[in-house]
Design a protein around this motif. Structure first.
Motif, PDB file in Angstrom:
ATOM      1  N   MET A  71      17.945  27.314 143.957  1.00 33.64           N
ATOM      2  CA  MET A  71      19.020  26.576 144.615  1.00 33.64           C
ATOM      3  C   MET A  71      19.596  27.382 145.765  1.00 33.64           C
ATOM      4  O   MET A  71      19.392  28.587 145.860  1.00 33.64           O
ATOM      5  N   GLU A  72      20.301  26.680 146.633  1.00 38.81           N
ATOM      6  CA  GLU A  72      21.012  27.310 147.730  1.00 38.81           C
ATOM      7  C   GLU A  72      22.493  27.303 147.391  1.00 38.81           C
ATOM      8  O   GLU A  72      23.047  26.262 147.037  1.00 38.81           O
ATOM      9  N   ILE A  73      23.120  28.462 147.504  1.00 41.86           N
ATOM     10  CA  ILE A  73      24.548  28.565 147.246  1.00 41.86           C
ATOM     11  C   ILE A  73      25.220  29.137 148.482  1.00 41.86           C
ATOM     12  O   ILE A  73      24.608  29.903 149.231  1.00 41.86           O
ATOM     13  N   PRO A  74      26.474  28.772 148.738  1.00 43.62           N
ATOM     14  CA  PRO A  74      27.163  29.294 149.919  1.00 43.62           C
ATOM     15  C   PRO A  74      27.434  30.789 149.796  1.00 43.62           C
ATOM     16  O   PRO A  74      27.666  31.297 148.697  1.00 43.62           O
ATOM     17  N   ARG A  75      27.374  31.482 150.930  1.00 39.84           N
ATOM     18  CA  ARG A  75      27.662  32.920 150.936  1.00 39.84           C
ATOM     19  C   ARG A  75      29.146  33.190 150.738  1.00 39.84           C
ATOM     20  O   ARG A  75      29.533  34.142 150.093  1.00 39.84           O
ATOM     21  N   VAL A  76      29.994  32.336 151.304  1.00 40.94           N
ATOM     22  CA  VAL A  76      31.439  32.496 151.185  1.00 40.94           C
ATOM     23  C   VAL A  76      31.973  31.315 150.380  1.00 40.94           C
ATOM     24  O   VAL A  76      31.747  30.168 150.732  1.00 40.94           O
ATOM     25  N   VAL A  77      32.668  31.622 149.307  1.00 46.78           N
ATOM     26  CA  VAL A  77      33.205  30.585 148.429  1.00 46.78           C
ATOM     27  C   VAL A  77      34.714  30.757 148.348  1.00 46.78           C
ATOM     28  O   VAL A  77      35.206  31.854 148.087  1.00 46.78           O
ATOM     29  N   THR A  78      35.460  29.667 148.575  1.00 49.68           N
ATOM     30  CA  THR A  78      36.914  29.752 148.514  1.00 49.68           C
ATOM     31  C   THR A  78      37.426  29.654 147.081  1.00 49.68           C
ATOM     32  O   THR A  78      38.421  30.254 146.747  1.00 49.68           O
ATOM     33  N   ASP A  79      36.746  28.891 146.240  1.00 49.22           N
ATOM     34  CA  ASP A  79      37.140  28.742 144.845  1.00 49.22           C
ATOM     35  C   ASP A  79      35.979  29.207 143.975  1.00 49.22           C
ATOM     36  O   ASP A  79      35.042  28.457 143.719  1.00 49.22           O
ATOM     37  N   PRO A  80      36.003  30.454 143.502  1.00 49.52           N
ATOM     38  CA  PRO A  80      34.829  31.016 142.854  1.00 49.52           C
ATOM     39  C   PRO A  80      34.589  30.596 141.407  1.00 49.52           C
ATOM     40  O   PRO A  80      33.675  31.099 140.783  1.00 49.52           O
ATOM     41  N   ILE A  81      35.378  29.698 140.851  1.00 55.89           N
ATOM     42  CA  ILE A  81      35.188  29.340 139.447  1.00 55.89           C
ATOM     43  C   ILE A  81      33.902  28.520 139.270  1.00 55.89           C
ATOM     44  O   ILE A  81      33.023  28.896 138.520  1.00 55.89           O
ATOM     45  N   ILE A  82      33.775  27.397 139.937  1.00 60.29           N
ATOM     46  CA  ILE A  82      32.561  26.585 139.888  1.00 60.29           C
ATOM     47  C   ILE A  82      32.086  26.398 141.326  1.00 60.29           C
ATOM     48  O   ILE A  82      32.758  25.769 142.135  1.00 60.29           O
ATOM     49  N   ILE A  83      30.928  26.935 141.640  1.00 60.66           N
ATOM     50  CA  ILE A  83      30.415  26.972 143.006  1.00 60.66           C
ATOM     51  C   ILE A  83      29.529  25.748 143.252  1.00 60.66           C
ATOM     52  O   ILE A  83      28.624  25.467 142.459  1.00 60.66           O
ATOM     53  N   PRO A  84      29.752  25.009 144.350  1.00 62.22           N
ATOM     54  CA  PRO A  84      28.845  23.900 144.666  1.00 62.22           C
ATOM     55  C   PRO A  84      27.510  24.455 145.151  1.00 62.22           C
ATOM     56  O   PRO A  84      27.462  25.384 145.942  1.00 62.22           O
ATOM     57  N   ALA A  85      26.422  23.892 144.649  1.00 66.01           N
ATOM     58  CA  ALA A  85      25.089  24.376 145.002  1.00 66.01           C
ATOM     59  C   ALA A  85      24.171  23.196 145.300  1.00 66.01           C
ATOM     60  O   ALA A  85      24.406  22.076 144.860  1.00 66.01           O
ATOM     61  N   LYS A  86      23.133  23.487 146.072  1.00 66.51           N
ATOM     62  CA  LYS A  86      22.125  22.487 146.425  1.00 66.51           C
ATOM     63  C   LYS A  86      20.812  22.882 145.752  1.00 66.51           C
ATOM     64  O   LYS A  86      20.325  23.991 145.945  1.00 66.51           O
ATOM     65  N   VAL A  87      20.247  21.989 144.958  1.00 69.95           N
ATOM     66  CA  VAL A  87      19.024  22.278 144.213  1.00 69.95           C
ATOM     67  C   VAL A  87      17.815  22.106 145.125  1.00 69.95           C
ATOM     68  O   VAL A  87      17.668  21.078 145.782  1.00 69.95           O
ATOM     69  N   LEU A  88      16.974  23.120 145.166  1.00 71.19           N
ATOM     70  CA  LEU A  88      15.717  23.033 145.900  1.00 71.19           C
ATOM     71  C   LEU A  88      14.574  22.620 144.974  1.00 71.19           C
ATOM     72  O   LEU A  88      13.750  21.788 145.334  1.00 71.19           O
ATOM     73  N   SER A  89      14.533  23.217 143.785  1.00 73.79           N
ATOM     74  CA  SER A  89      13.528  22.836 142.790  1.00 73.79           C
ATOM     75  C   SER A  89      13.995  23.270 141.408  1.00 73.79           C
ATOM     76  O   SER A  89      14.787  24.196 141.277  1.00 73.79           O
ATOM     77  N   PHE A  90      13.499  22.581 140.383  1.00 77.10           N
ATOM     78  CA  PHE A  90      13.818  22.983 139.016  1.00 77.10           C
ATOM     79  C   PHE A  90      12.689  22.568 138.092  1.00 77.10           C
ATOM     80  O   PHE A  90      11.964  21.622 138.352  1.00 77.10           O
TER      81      PHE A  90
END
Length: 120
Positions: A71-90
């Protein structure tokens, strides 16, 4: 004819030397073994196997199942509890044992209560 050749050669050199603006360095690619903890509509809350990293993805997954995920995750996160991510493959791996899955559910409820209220 020779001038046209030089013109295209210079144009090619300049275009190859310039930085590519389409590459976005705001995200980094991560490959992890994760557990699908909670589905909310078409999105799923997942956790890394160590209960320390939590992600929200826009993919429906089966709760309690272990996945090998890229997955792709943001380098800078404002709210680090649950990070929004984009799935590339699973790839689904196996179901987690019920008692171990209970730990993930308990930790998820702790995180939900610790999260800031959006209305305030």
């Amino acid at each position: 004819m020779k001038n046209i050749f030089y013109f295209f050669s210079i144009l090619l050199l300049v275009s190859c030397a310039s930085t590519d603006t389409s590459v976005n360095n705001d995200y980094r690619t991560v490959q992890e073994r994760v557990v699908a903890v909670k589905t909310e509509g078409n999105s799923t809350i997942i956790s890394s196997g160590r209960l320390d990293a939590w992600y929200k993805i826009n993919t429906f997954l089966n709760e309690g199942m272990i996945y090998e995920m890229t997955m792709e995750i943001p380098r800078v996160v404002t709210d680090p509890i649950i990070i929004p991510a984009k799935v590339l493959s699973f790839t689904p791996d196996d179901y987690l044992q019920r008692d171990l899955f209970g730990r993930y559910i308990t930790k998820y409820h702790e995180l939900k209560t610790a999260q800031k209220d959006p209305e305030k």
